[in-house]
Design a protein around this motif. Structure first.
Motif, PDB file in Angstrom:
ATOM      1  N   LEU A  13       0.820  -1.207   0.000  1.00  0.00           N
ATOM      2  CA  LEU A  13       0.000   0.000   0.000  1.00  0.00           C
ATOM      3  C   LEU A  13       0.856   1.261   0.000  1.00  0.00           C
ATOM      4  N   HIS A  17       1.050   3.964  -3.094  1.00  0.00           N
ATOM      5  CA  HIS A  17       0.702   5.373  -2.927  1.00  0.00           C
ATOM      6  C   HIS A  17       1.859   6.280  -3.347  1.00  0.00           C
ATOM      7  N   PHE A  89      -8.438   8.184   2.389  1.00  0.00           N
ATOM      8  CA  PHE A  89      -7.606   7.156   1.774  1.00  0.00           C
ATOM      9  C   PHE A  89      -7.884   7.018   0.288  1.00  0.00           C
ATOM     10  N   SER A 524     -10.145  -2.823   0.017  1.00  0.00           N
ATOM     11  CA  SER A 524      -9.137  -1.765   0.088  1.00  0.00           C
ATOM     12  C   SER A 524      -9.403  -0.736  -0.992  1.00  0.00           C
ATOM     13  N   GLY A 526      -7.760   1.782  -1.633  1.00  0.00           N
ATOM     14  CA  GLY A 526      -6.532   2.256  -2.251  1.00  0.00           C
ATOM     15  C   GLY A 526      -6.295   1.651  -3.609  1.00  0.00           C
ATOM     16  N   ARG A 545      -8.251  -5.313   6.747  1.00  0.00           N
ATOM     17  CA  ARG A 545      -7.690  -4.544   5.635  1.00  0.00           C
ATOM     18  C   ARG A 545      -7.951  -3.049   5.837  1.00  0.00           C
ATOM     19  N   ASP A 549      -5.318   0.097   5.858  1.00  0.00           N
ATOM     20  CA  ASP A 549      -5.475   1.348   5.114  1.00  0.00           C
ATOM     21  C   ASP A 549      -5.238   2.553   6.022  1.00  0.00           C
ATOM     22  N   CYS A 552      -1.616   2.850   6.908  1.00  0.00           N
ATOM     23  CA  CYS A 552      -0.853   3.383   5.779  1.00  0.00           C
ATOM     24  C   CYS A 552      -0.945   4.912   5.742  1.00  0.00           C
TER      25      CYS A 552
END
Length: 578
Positions: A13, A17, A89, A524, A526, A545, A549, A552
């Protein structure tokens, strides 16, 4: 093994990103202060004035703070936290966010539809607020007198609304009206409409040739007959009223000017929409507690009734107040958080908003009831006859009370209606922004034409709101719980019925579904943002999960409080409330 998997996913993750192209990153707030002010501007709004004080009063007084605080802690704040985390997110609006699973995309669409309907209704209220603000600068406040074209023979001026009818055996005093001398009392202000018309005795039937014992205040007639256009003489649906239509148009122009330049400009607007109502609240509170009889209203508002805590309806009212006050479920919180920086501390923002929400509710309640206490004292009546909610509180009771204040009532009326307009605009901006953001994400071609998109939405919403500005015929009137209810068809009826039918039902249902999603099938978000949605659209992950997130973004997982609430307490409370 599970820990190794979590570390691997967490590393993926972060890498994904960081590798996201800079060009695809969306516009963000200039700083965290703008985002906090934006959330406060949205959450602290009209519901804190016309709903919470009345609900608190009739649900146990000060004792209502207990169920309200519990619902806020275990339902309101967790859902608030969930919306902010998902939006921050994903960095996307509600439709793109919930498209992570085709099965749930309808939630995002429902939020946009609900926000669109709310925007249409809400700006009608904003328009009425602007219209009252305009008249606040008059030499004589039009809702304080009966010398207007819209007034009837039933109208009674503010200085006479405390008068009582005396029977033949009673002594004539300054505070009552004798049946044989009514024309002398009313001739000074309403001779053309009232003088010569006899008062009806209790044993007689009330006809058009006499005036019954129940008069209508000039403030109520200004609101019903002039602003809403409810007239006995009209027997069919009329065209939109000019003053209401122009006020509505002005309200939409203000919304357009605040939104067309994007989040950077909106971040500057929230400084005014958040801070000015605080200043105005302090002014009105100080004025309220300096009026004679203010303690009557405060005692009535703050007196606890502990027995009411055994009533399940009180707890349901607390839940409704939490949702209506915080604005959960419309998608605006998710949209605002999507313009946050990826590592912004959204958990801190939730705590700040929760504290300010409770504080503002109490302060607005004290302000309102100190003023209503003054009015009840001046009218020599019980507080039950002065306490009301909704539009009757905002546009009848409070304007009437402020018009009674000595020493320039126009000033305090202007402060009140400017505060009311600012509060409404502060919420309206983000309701509209939710729909505009969703439109630009679903139709990529609109991203480079934001000004046109905002303009078209405002035009369509203005046209849809015009029916609420029409004048119609009066078909009935009843009194219930101290609140004047008018049964009408057309514009005024739609305006009055909309919050009763829509608010408090739609967004709780959405939150029930979203809470269940969080517990069982959060994917997720993301991966959807960085381009993996097409390949893994059917992947559904659980709460673990979701914690990855959050980790992260913030560098740490949600604490035990958020975990317990989102996995068990909040979903159960929402399902039971249905």
């Amino acid at each position: 093994m599970a820990d190794n998997t979590e570390r691997r996913v967490y590393g993926e993750l972060q890498a994904q990103h960081r590798s996201q192209p800079q060009a695809k990153q969306r516009e963000t707030w200039a700083n965290s202060t703008e985002f906090i002010l934006a959330t406060l501007s949205y959450s602290v709004g009209l519901g804190n004035i016309w709903g919470w004080p009345y609900m608190c009063l009739y649900s146990g007084g000060a004792a209502f703070l207990i169920p309200y605080g519990i619902m806020l802690l275990f339902v309101g704040l967790p859902m608030y936290y969930l919306e902010l985390c998902l939006g921050q997110f994903a960095s996307s609006g509600v439709t793109k966010l919930w498209s992570i699973s085709p099965f749930w995309k309808g939630i995002g669409i429902a939020m946009c539809i609900g926000s669109s309907l709310l925007a249409v209704y809400f700006n009608v209220t904003v328009g009425f607020s602007f219209y009252y603000l305009y008249h606040s600068f008059s030499t004589t406040l039009p809702w304080s007198s009966c010398n207007n074209t819209w007034n009837t023979k039933h109208c009674i001026q503010l200085e006479h609304t405390g008068l009582r009818l005396c029977n033949d055996a009673a002594n004539i005093t300054e505070g009552c009206i004798n049946v044989e001398h009514e024309s002398a009392i009313f001739a000074d202000y309403n001779a053309s409409l009232f003088g010569g018309t006899p008062l009806c005795d209790e044993s007689l039937n009330i006809t058009e040739d006499c005036v019954g014992f129940h008069f209508v205040s000039s403030a109520a007639e200004f609101w019903e007959r002039h602003v809403l256009g409810i007239m006995e003489e009209r027997d069919h649906f009329q065209r939109p009223q000019v003053h209401a239509s122009v006020s509505l148009l002005f309200a939409w122009i203000v919304v357009f000017l605040c939104l067309f330049r994007g989040v950077k400009w909106l971040g500057k607007v929230v400084y005014f929409t958040t801070l000015f109502p605080c200043l105005a609240l302090i002014v009105l509170l100080v004025r309220g507690v300096t009026l004679p009889g203010f303690e009557k209203g405060l005692i009535y508002f703050l007196s606890p009734h502990w027995s009411r805590l055994n009533d399940l309806d009180v707890w349901m009212n607390a839940l409704l107040c939490v949702f209506y006050s915080l604005g959960i479920g419309y998608g605006a919180l998710t949209t605002m958080a999507s313009y946050n920086k990826f590592s912004s501390n959204c958990q801190r923002n939730v705590v700040i908003v929760g504290f300010m929400d409770v504080l503002s509710n109490v302060l607005y309640g004290m302000t309102i009831f100190s003023i209503l206490g003054f009015m009840a004292t001046a009218k020599e009546e019980h507080m039950d006859n002065s306490a009301t909610m909704g539009v009757d509180l905002v546009f009848v009771a409070l304007p009437e009370a402020l018009a009674r204040t000595p020493d320039v009532p126009q000033l305090f009326s202007a402060v009140y209606f400017l505060m009311l307009s600012t509060l409404c605009i502060g919420t309206q901006l983000f309701v509209v922004e939710t729909v505009v953001t969703a439109m630009t994400e679903e139709i990529p071609k609109l991203r480079n034409h934001r000004t046109v998109t905002v303009f078209l939405f405002c035009v369509v919403a203005f046209l849809l709101g015009l029916p609420m500005t029409t004048s119609v015929s009066h078909t009935g009137r009843t009194r219930s719980a101290g609140m004047l209810n008018v049964v009408v068809s057309g514009g005024p009826g739609t305006f009055r019925l909309f919050p009763c039918v829509y608010c408090g039902v739609y967004h709780i249902l959405c939150c029930v579904i979203r809470s269940s999603c969080c517990r069982r099938c959060l994917r997720s978000v993301g991966r959807a943002v960085i381009g993996w949605r097409e390949r893994r659209s059917a992947v559904i992950l659980g709460y673990r999960r979701f914690t990855l997130d959050v980790k992260c973004m913030l560098g740490y997982s949600p604490c035990v409080y958020w975990t317990v609430c989102l996995l068990s307490v909040t979903p159960v409370a929402l399902v039971v409330s249905r």
